[in-house]
Enzyme design. Structure first.
Site, PDB file in Angstrom:
ATOM      1  N   LEU A   8       0.561  -0.913   0.086  1.00  0.00           N
ATOM      2  CA  LEU A   8      -0.537  -0.092   0.570  1.00  0.00           C
ATOM      3  C   LEU A   8       0.585   1.010  -0.050  1.00  0.00           C
ATOM      4  O   LEU A   8       1.927   1.868   0.896  1.00  0.00           O
ATOM      5  CB  LEU A   8      -0.515  -0.072   0.852  1.00  0.00           C
ATOM      6  CG  LEU A   8      -1.825  -1.120   1.280  1.00  0.00           C
ATOM      7  CD1 LEU A   8      -2.605  -1.114   2.874  1.00  0.00           C
ATOM      8  CD2 LEU A   8      -2.488  -1.657   0.397  1.00  0.00           C
ATOM      9  N   ARG A  15       2.131  15.226   6.439  1.00  0.00           N
ATOM     10  CA  ARG A  15       2.823  15.547   7.323  1.00  0.00           C
ATOM     11  C   ARG A  15       4.129  15.015   7.260  1.00  0.00           C
ATOM     12  O   ARG A  15       5.144  16.082   7.544  1.00  0.00           O
ATOM     13  CB  ARG A  15       2.282  14.855   8.629  1.00  0.00           C
ATOM     14  CG  ARG A  15       1.109  14.536   9.631  1.00  0.00           C
ATOM     15  CD  ARG A  15       1.171  14.579  11.050  1.00  0.00           C
ATOM     16  NE  ARG A  15       1.220  12.761  11.275  1.00  0.00           N
ATOM     17  CZ  ARG A  15       1.587  12.296  11.799  1.00  0.00           C
ATOM     18  NH1 ARG A  15       2.164  12.374  12.884  1.00  0.00           N
ATOM     19  NH2 ARG A  15       1.361  10.659  11.567  1.00  0.00           N
ATOM     20  N   LYS A  22       5.246  10.640  -0.241  1.00  0.00           N
ATOM     21  CA  LYS A  22       6.443   9.812   1.398  1.00  0.00           C
ATOM     22  C   LYS A  22       6.653   8.434   0.834  1.00  0.00           C
ATOM     23  O   LYS A  22       8.674   8.666   1.839  1.00  0.00           O
ATOM     24  CB  LYS A  22       5.060   9.725   2.552  1.00  0.00           C
ATOM     25  CG  LYS A  22       5.708   8.952   3.585  1.00  0.00           C
ATOM     26  CD  LYS A  22       4.814   9.132   5.021  1.00  0.00           C
ATOM     27  CE  LYS A  22       4.101   8.463   4.526  1.00  0.00           C
ATOM     28  NZ  LYS A  22       2.533   7.937   5.905  1.00  0.00           N
ATOM     29  N   GLU A 154      -9.162  -0.352  16.015  1.00  0.00           N
ATOM     30  CA  GLU A 154      -8.745   0.783  15.121  1.00  0.00           C
ATOM     31  C   GLU A 154      -9.083   1.610  16.977  1.00  0.00           C
ATOM     32  O   GLU A 154      -9.698   1.410  17.476  1.00  0.00           O
ATOM     33  CB  GLU A 154      -9.151   1.458  14.510  1.00  0.00           C
ATOM     34  CG  GLU A 154      -9.324   0.826  13.057  1.00  0.00           C
ATOM     35  CD  GLU A 154      -7.685   0.918  12.610  1.00  0.00           C
ATOM     36  OE1 GLU A 154      -6.898   1.528  12.527  1.00  0.00           O
ATOM     37  OE2 GLU A 154      -7.248  -0.769  12.644  1.00  0.00           O
ATOM     38  N   ASN A 359      51.174   5.060 -13.063  1.00  0.00           N
ATOM     39  CA  ASN A 359      51.361   6.195 -12.020  1.00  0.00           C
ATOM     40  C   ASN A 359      51.013   7.314 -12.430  1.00  0.00           C
ATOM     41  O   ASN A 359      51.142   7.358 -14.056  1.00  0.00           O
ATOM     42  CB  ASN A 359      52.484   6.092 -11.762  1.00  0.00           C
ATOM     43  CG  ASN A 359      52.368   7.017 -10.633  1.00  0.00           C
ATOM     44  OD1 ASN A 359      52.409   6.665  -9.077  1.00  0.00           O
ATOM     45  ND2 ASN A 359      52.709   8.712 -10.803  1.00  0.00           N
ATOM     46  N   SER A 387      52.646  15.162 -13.802  1.00  0.00           N
ATOM     47  CA  SER A 387      51.769  15.484 -12.981  1.00  0.00           C
ATOM     48  C   SER A 387      50.770  16.550 -13.642  1.00  0.00           C
ATOM     49  O   SER A 387      52.051  17.511 -14.768  1.00  0.00           O
ATOM     50  CB  SER A 387      53.105  16.498 -12.108  1.00  0.00           C
ATOM     51  OG  SER A 387      52.819  15.953 -11.077  1.00  0.00           O
TER      52      SER A 387
END
Ligand code: UD1
Ligand code: MG
Length: 450
Positions: A8, A15, A22, A154, A359, A387
Site C-alpha cells: 500500500l 505530515r 511519502k 482501531e 602511476n 603531474s
C-alpha cells in the site's frame, strides 16, 4: 506455497510537508517503498502489486526501477486500507496461493518475520503481524483469546478497556488471496473514520468460522514514517543496525558512529573504514581494503588490498582492481583501474581505463567532456602520467609511455614514447632582478605621490 505481495503506497503523507510522495523519501539512499519491496522479496513473491495514489507516476517508476515485473494499480481516492487492498483484486485474479499486505512507508520489516508469517499460515486462515508497543498511541489494538485473534479495533473506535491493550497491529496481514478478497468484499465503512478498514477482515473471518492468529515482531521493525523527524529516526535506526552488522562481519571501524552506509553496502572481512566515510547505493568492497577518512563512495567496486582516500570520491562505475591506490582529492567516475595502479593526488579520472602498475601524477585530469559528448581515455600498463597532464579525450597512452608534466595531450601517445606538449622553457639571465627593481621603483613613486 506461493505468495504475492500487495504494497500500500497511495497515501499522501501530508505530515511530511513535501512535494515528494511519502514512500519516495529515502532511507540509506533507497526510497521507503524499495525497502518494503526488498523485505517482501524474501518470500520470492509470485507477483508484486503496488497500490498507488498520490504521485502515482513517480511511485510507479520507483517500483519498476527496483522490480520491472511489479504491477502498479491506482487507488483514485484513498478510502481506507481495505479499499486500497481491493484495488489489487484484478491484478491478482489469476494467482493461487497467499497474498500478504505490506505498507510502503514501513521499511524495516525483516525477511525472517515474513517467513514466520508464511509458516503461521499453515495453521491459521488469517495471520496478522503484531507487536508489543512501549507506547501504543493510536495504533490498532489486537484483541486476542489465548492463541487466537478475535478482532482488530482501531484506536478511534476502541473502548477504554481496549485502549489499555498494548499488543498492536503492524498493518502486515496475510491470507489466501481469494479468501482475502472475499473478506474485503464484506468490509463496510461504518466506523469513526468513515473508512474501509482492512483490519475488519479479522472479525469477518472469525464470524465465518475461519481462524486468525498473531505473529509477533520487535517494535523496531514496525517503525513507520509519517514525518521528517520519523524519517530521520528511521535513518538513524538503519545506520546503527548497519554499523553493528559490519562490525559483526569483521569490518574494522574506529568511529562507527561517523560512518554512513547505503541500503546495500557490502564490506568484506578485515576491511578498515576510517571515520567520516559515506557509502551511497551499490558499493561493494572486498576484504582487506582500507577506506580512509572523509571519503565518499557510490556505485563502485573496490578489490582486495586497495587503499582509498583520505578525501577521495568514487562515483558510479569506478572499478578498482587489487592493490590500487586512490589518494586525497581524487575523483573517479566510470573508470576501470587495474592492479597496482596509483592515482594519489588531486586528480579527475572519468570515462577511462588505467592499466596495471601505472602511476598517475598529481593534478592529472581526463578532459572527458566536450560540452556535448563524453569521450574515453585509455591508459596502458606501466605508464607514467606526469603531474598536471591534461588528457583531452578521446586519447590513448600506450604501454610504458610517459607524458611530461604540464602537457596537454590531444593525440595518442605510442607505447614507450615520451610525449611533451607544452612550450619549451627559456631562461633570461638577470631579468628577474631587473624586473624586481623596476617594480619596487614604481611602488616607491606611487607612495610618494599619495
Ligand atoms: C493502520 C491500521 C492500524 C495499524 C497502523 C500501523 C487500518 C484501518 N489501520 O492505521 O490498525 O495499527 O496502520 O501503522 O488498517 N493507504 C492507502 N490507501 C488508503 C489508506 C491507506 O494506500 O486509502 C496506505 C497508506 O499510504 C499507508 C498505509 O496504507 O502506507 C496505512 O495507512 P494509514 O492511514 O497510515 O493507517 P493508520 O491509520 O496508521
Ligand atoms: Mg499510519
Amino acid at each position: 506455497m506461493s505468495t504475492s505481495l500487495i504494497i500500500l503506497a497511495a497515501g499522501q503523507g501530508t505530515r511530511m510537508n513535501s512535494d515528494l510522495p511519502k514512500v519516495l523519501h529515502k532511507v540509506a539512499g533507497a526510497p521507503l517503498l524499495v525497502h518494503a519491496m526488498r523485505a517482501g522479496a524474501a518470500l520470492e513473491p509470485e507477483r508484486t502489486v503496488i497500490v498507488t495514489g498520490h504521485g502515482a507516476d513517480a511511485v510507479a517508476k520507483a517500483a519498476m526501477d527496483f522490480d520491472p515485473d511489479a504491477q502498479v494499480v491506482l487507488q483514485d481516492e484513498q478510502l481506507g486500507t481495505g479499499h486500497a487492498v481491493a484495488q489489487a483484486r484484478e491484478a491478482l485474479a489469476d494467482v493461487t496461493g497467499d497474498a500478504i499486505v505490506l505498507y510502503g512507508d514501513t521499511p524495516f520489516i525483516q525477511p525472517e518475520t515474513l517467513t514466520a508469517m508464511a509458516a503461521a499460515r499453515m495453521y491459521s486462515d488469517v495471520v496478522v503481524l503484531g507487536f508489543d508497543a512501549a507506547d501504543p498511541g493510536r495504533y490498532g489494538r489486537l484483541i486476542t483469546d489465548g492463541q487466537t485473534l478475535t478482532k482488530i479495533v482501531e484506536f478511534k473506535d476502541a473502548t477504554e478497556t481496549e485502549r489499555a491493550i498494548t499488543l498492536c497491529n503492524s498493518g502486515v496481514i496475510s491470507a489466501d488471496a481469494k479468501v482475502l478478497f472475499d473478506l474485503i468484499d464484506a468490509v463496510g465503512n461504518d466506523n469513526a473514520a468513515g473508512e474501509y478498514y482492512l483490519t475488519d477482515i479479522v472479525e469477518i473471518a472469525r464470524s465465518r468460522g475461519l481462524s486468525a492468529s498473531v505473529v509477533r515482531c520487535d517494535e523496531a521493525e514496525t517503525l513507520g514514517v509519517n514525518t521528517r523527524a520519523q524519517l530521520a529516526q528511521a535513518e538513524a535506526a538503519f545506520q546503527s543496525r548497519a554499523r553493528a552488522e559490519a562490525l559483526e562481519n569483521g569490518v574494522n571501524m574506529t568511529a562507527p558512529e561517523t560512518v554512513f552506509f547505503g541500503f546495500d553496502t557490502y564490506l568484506g572481512r578485515d576491511s578498515i573504514i576510517e571515520p567520516n566515510v559515506v557509502f551511497g547505493p551499490d558499493v561493494t568492497v572486498e576484504s582487506g581494503v582500507e577506506i580512509r577518512a572523509f571519503s565518499h563512495l557510490e556505485g563502485c567496486h573496490v578489490s582486495r588490498g586497495s587503499v582509498v582516500g583520505p578525501y577521495a570520491r568514487l562515483r558510479p562505475g569506478a572499478e578498482l582492481a587489487e592493490h590500487v591506490k586512490i589518494g586525497n582529492f581524487v575523483e573517479v567516475k566510470n573508470a576501470q583501474i587495474a592492479d597496482g595502479a596509483k592515482v594519489n593526488h588531486l586528480s579527475y579520472v572519468g570515462d577511462a581505463s588505467i592499466g596495471k602498475a601505472t602511476n598517475v601524477g598529481a593534478g592529472v585530469i581526463t578532459c572527458n567532456y566536450d560540452g556535448v559528448f563524453k569521450h574515453r581515455t585509455t591508459i596502458g600498463e606501466n605508464v607514467f602520467v606526469g603531474s598536471n597532464t591534461m588528457l583531452v579525450a578521446p586519447v590513448t597512452l600506450g604501454d610504458g609511455s610517459m607524458t611530461a608534466s604540464g602537457s596537454v595531450i590531444t593525440s595518442d601517445v605510442p607505447a614507450e614514447a615520451l610525449a611533451v606538449a607544452r612550450a619549451r622553457q627559456a631562461n633570461k639571465p638577470g631579468l628577474a632582478r631587473r624586473m624586481f627593481e623596476k617594480l619596487k621603483n614604481l611602488k616607491a613613486k606611487a607612495e610618494k605621490g599619495a
